[in-house]
Design a protein around this motif. Sequence first.
Motif, mmCIF file in Angstrom:
data_model
loop_
_atom_site.group_PDB
_atom_site.id
_atom_site.type_symbol
_atom_site.label_atom_id
_atom_site.label_comp_id
_atom_site.label_asym_id
_atom_site.label_seq_id
_atom_site.Cartn_x
_atom_site.Cartn_y
_atom_site.Cartn_z
ATOM 1 N N LEU A 30 0.859 -1.185 0.000
ATOM 2 C CA LEU A 30 0.000 0.000 0.000
ATOM 3 C C LEU A 30 0.897 1.237 0.000
ATOM 4 C CD1 LEU A 30 -2.680 1.512 0.280
ATOM 5 C CD2 LEU A 30 -2.524 1.142 2.766
ATOM 6 N N VAL A 31 0.880 1.992 -1.099
ATOM 7 C CA VAL A 31 1.816 3.106 -1.231
ATOM 8 C C VAL A 31 1.145 4.478 -1.202
ATOM 9 C CG1 VAL A 31 3.546 1.742 -2.444
ATOM 10 C CG2 VAL A 31 1.757 2.920 -3.758
ATOM 11 N N ASP A 32 -0.181 4.545 -1.353
ATOM 12 C CA ASP A 32 -0.824 5.858 -1.340
ATOM 13 C C ASP A 32 -2.335 5.691 -1.336
ATOM 14 O OD1 ASP A 32 -1.011 8.612 -1.304
ATOM 15 O OD2 ASP A 32 0.043 8.934 -3.203
ATOM 16 N N VAL A 33 -3.032 6.799 -1.081
ATOM 17 C CA VAL A 33 -4.487 6.888 -1.213
ATOM 18 C C VAL A 33 -4.750 8.208 -1.927
ATOM 19 C CG1 VAL A 33 -6.703 6.834 -0.024
ATOM 20 C CG2 VAL A 33 -4.723 5.684 1.000
ATOM 21 N N ARG A 34 -5.417 8.139 -3.100
ATOM 22 C CA ARG A 34 -5.606 9.338 -3.916
ATOM 23 C C ARG A 34 -6.964 9.283 -4.624
ATOM 24 N NH1 ARG A 34 -0.788 9.365 -8.025
ATOM 25 N NH2 ARG A 34 -1.757 11.344 -8.647
ATOM 26 N N PRO A 35 -7.505 10.437 -5.007
ATOM 27 C CA PRO A 35 -8.759 10.438 -5.773
ATOM 28 C C PRO A 35 -8.556 9.803 -7.150
ATOM 29 C CG PRO A 35 -8.347 12.595 -4.796
ATOM 30 C CD PRO A 35 -7.087 11.804 -4.638
ATOM 31 N N ALA A 36 -9.618 9.206 -7.666
ATOM 32 C CA ALA A 36 -9.539 8.505 -8.952
ATOM 33 C C ALA A 36 -9.128 9.435 -10.079
ATOM 34 C CB ALA A 36 -10.880 7.851 -9.273
ATOM 35 N N ARG A 37 -9.543 10.697 -10.031
ATOM 36 C CA ARG A 37 -9.189 11.627 -11.111
ATOM 37 C C ARG A 37 -7.684 11.852 -11.170
ATOM 38 N NH1 ARG A 37 -12.263 15.263 -8.146
ATOM 39 N NH2 ARG A 37 -13.698 15.413 -9.912
ATOM 40 N N GLU A 38 -7.004 11.704 -10.031
ATOM 41 C CA GLU A 38 -5.562 11.888 -9.995
ATOM 42 C C GLU A 38 -4.816 10.608 -10.362
ATOM 43 O OE1 GLU A 38 -4.250 13.334 -6.261
ATOM 44 O OE2 GLU A 38 -5.577 15.090 -6.235
ATOM 45 N N VAL A 39 -5.236 9.512 -9.770
ATOM 46 C CA VAL A 39 -4.406 8.306 -9.853
ATOM 47 C C VAL A 39 -4.568 7.571 -11.177
ATOM 48 C CG1 VAL A 39 -6.072 6.758 -8.755
ATOM 49 C CG2 VAL A 39 -3.646 6.293 -8.544
ATOM 50 N N ILE A 40 -5.768 7.563 -11.750
ATOM 51 C CA ILE A 40 -5.949 6.882 -13.038
ATOM 52 C C ILE A 40 -6.426 7.844 -14.118
ATOM 53 C CG2 ILE A 40 -6.321 4.568 -12.084
ATOM 54 C CD1 ILE A 40 -9.320 5.022 -12.346
ATOM 55 N N GLY A 41 -6.384 9.134 -13.817
ATOM 56 C CA GLY A 41 -6.776 10.134 -14.809
ATOM 57 C C GLY A 41 -8.227 10.035 -15.215
ATOM 58 N N LEU A 42 -9.107 9.651 -14.277
ATOM 59 C CA LEU A 42 -10.520 9.484 -14.604
ATOM 60 C C LEU A 42 -11.140 10.834 -14.925
ATOM 61 C CD1 LEU A 42 -12.556 7.200 -14.854
ATOM 62 C CD2 LEU A 42 -13.248 7.625 -12.484
ATOM 63 N N GLN A 43 -11.652 10.957 -16.125
ATOM 64 C CA GLN A 43 -12.160 12.225 -16.634
ATOM 65 C C GLN A 43 -13.558 12.529 -16.099
ATOM 66 O OE1 GLN A 43 -10.200 14.277 -18.671
ATOM 67 N NE2 GLN A 43 -8.656 12.747 -18.113
ATOM 68 N N SER B 115 -16.165 6.841 -9.469
ATOM 69 C CA SER B 115 -16.269 8.166 -10.095
ATOM 70 C C SER B 115 -15.029 8.994 -9.760
ATOM 71 C CB SER B 115 -17.542 8.874 -9.606
ATOM 72 O OG SER B 115 -17.437 9.199 -8.225
ATOM 73 N N PRO B 116 -14.812 10.105 -10.476
ATOM 74 C CA PRO B 116 -13.564 10.856 -10.313
ATOM 75 C C PRO B 116 -13.263 11.323 -8.898
ATOM 76 C CG PRO B 116 -14.698 11.562 -12.309
ATOM 77 C CD PRO B 116 -15.628 10.628 -11.597
ATOM 78 N N SER B 117 -14.286 11.630 -8.088
ATOM 79 C CA SER B 117 -14.056 12.173 -6.744
ATOM 80 C C SER B 117 -13.821 11.097 -5.686
ATOM 81 C CB SER B 117 -15.251 13.041 -6.313
ATOM 82 O OG SER B 117 -15.410 14.137 -7.189
ATOM 83 N N MET B 118 -13.992 9.836 -6.033
ATOM 84 C CA MET B 118 -13.821 8.762 -5.054
ATOM 85 C C MET B 118 -12.337 8.495 -4.809
ATOM 86 S SD MET B 118 -16.792 6.063 -6.153
ATOM 87 C CE MET B 118 -18.508 6.562 -6.207
ATOM 88 N N TRP B 119 -12.006 8.251 -3.549
ATOM 89 C CA TRP B 119 -10.624 7.963 -3.177
ATOM 90 C C TRP B 119 -10.295 6.510 -3.448
ATOM 91 C CZ3 TRP B 119 -6.993 11.429 -0.928
ATOM 92 C CH2 TRP B 119 -7.473 12.727 -0.754
#
Length: 473
Positions: free
Chosen positions: A75-88, A156-160
């Motif tokens: 486990l290396v991080d926790v980030r919003p989907a829009r950041e980590v996988i570029g979810l538009q 969705s993009p805002s989900m961590w």
Amino acid sequence: MTLGGLLSAPPAIVAAGVDVFSDALRAQGADVHDVDWRPPGFGDPADLAALALDPRRNAANRVAVERIMSAGSQLVDVRPAREVIGLQDRTLLHSGPPLTWETASGPMRGALIGACLFEGWATDVEDAERILAAGEITLDPCHHHRTVGPMAGVTSPSMWMWCLKDPVHGGQAFCNLNEGLGKVLRMGAFNDEVQTRLAWMRDVLGPVLQKAVRGSIDAGNDPLDVKSVLAQMLQMGDEGHNRNRAGSLMTLRELSPSIVAVEGVPSSDIAAVLAFIGGNEHFFLNLGMPTAKLALDAARGIPGSSMLTVMSRNGTEFGIQTAGTGDRWFTGPANTPVGLFLGDYGPDDANPDIGDSAIMETYGIGGFAMAAAPAIVRFVGGTVPDALATTERMYQVTLAENPAMAIPIMGFRGSPTGIDVLKVARTGWLPQINTGMAGRVAGTGQVGAGLVQPPQVCFEQALVALAEETRTA
């Protein structure tokens, strides 16, 4: 015949299967009649022969299994989907193979509606249905983005997202955070209770977990070894799919010091985060799934391999992928689980099988490791002997035993790992999955849990494709 009559003469025994049983009885003077019976297989004989005789197959499957076994998970991080996988914006991920709004089942529609409301793309349910039906929201499988999601799997993009890394092969995999049980988005519920929880997870839970995970690593601590937690769970009565009690508690133990040390956050929020994790027995599932995804992705793209890398369902279709055919989906109608129901719900209330969580069985745990968690039968149905027999049977359709995932009651034998399309076709035995059941009607939530198998047609298609690839290699 009465019981007395049955025992009044020496028994005559009919045996099927291996000779050990028959030979032992004959040695004692018993009258034994052997029957050459075996489960009915499937597939064109020419395809079966082509795959079985492929000179690449044994070596390719050996490589695939070795990659699965050696893969790690940190486990290396926790980030919003829009950041980590570029979810538009106006893009939603879902579980299983590709689908459209028209083909989506009730719980999938409910989760998609709920995500549109959560993101503020729609003002009410009717508005969400309108933009989804008009194709204004892009839908794409989680698996296409190195991501997995339980049940509806809607992200969705805002989900961590949990961000996991394989330190051996360098792969990455992601999963959203687990909401708990009952009326939750992943089960197709989307009411005010669901929206309030999702907002809290976005505004409080995600940021606190990010600070805790990053703070621990910045302090010089090793990242959480999720694969190690998964292995320990099997020693403690979990099977990693529908029973995650021990894994969730171990995760809470590992994360708690870092969570408590988070600065700049009200103590009430810290307490709420700890209480939420402690009260959510499925919290670990969303860490276990990307761990399995990391291992199986490491085995992708191996020409000649007949091993599965994906089993997944979207509530309408069940889909599989193999190491030898890359990202190609083989699909069929999803079956409806059979099991136990909550409250007054019954079989008519259950939706067909749904979720990416069958990645756990693809990895060799979950339904494949039911022997490690006999208490699971109280949740999904069946008996303890059924759980033991299921694991025994899954050894017959897999390529190896994973020593890292040892099953105590079976003498610490490794879990059955590496589902082989050829072995499934030859035996006729389909993989066993244990799963939750979502309500057929959008907005219902969870109605029970049970057992299910993939449709045979998925494996028939994969067999044909692998045989064709063999002939053209």
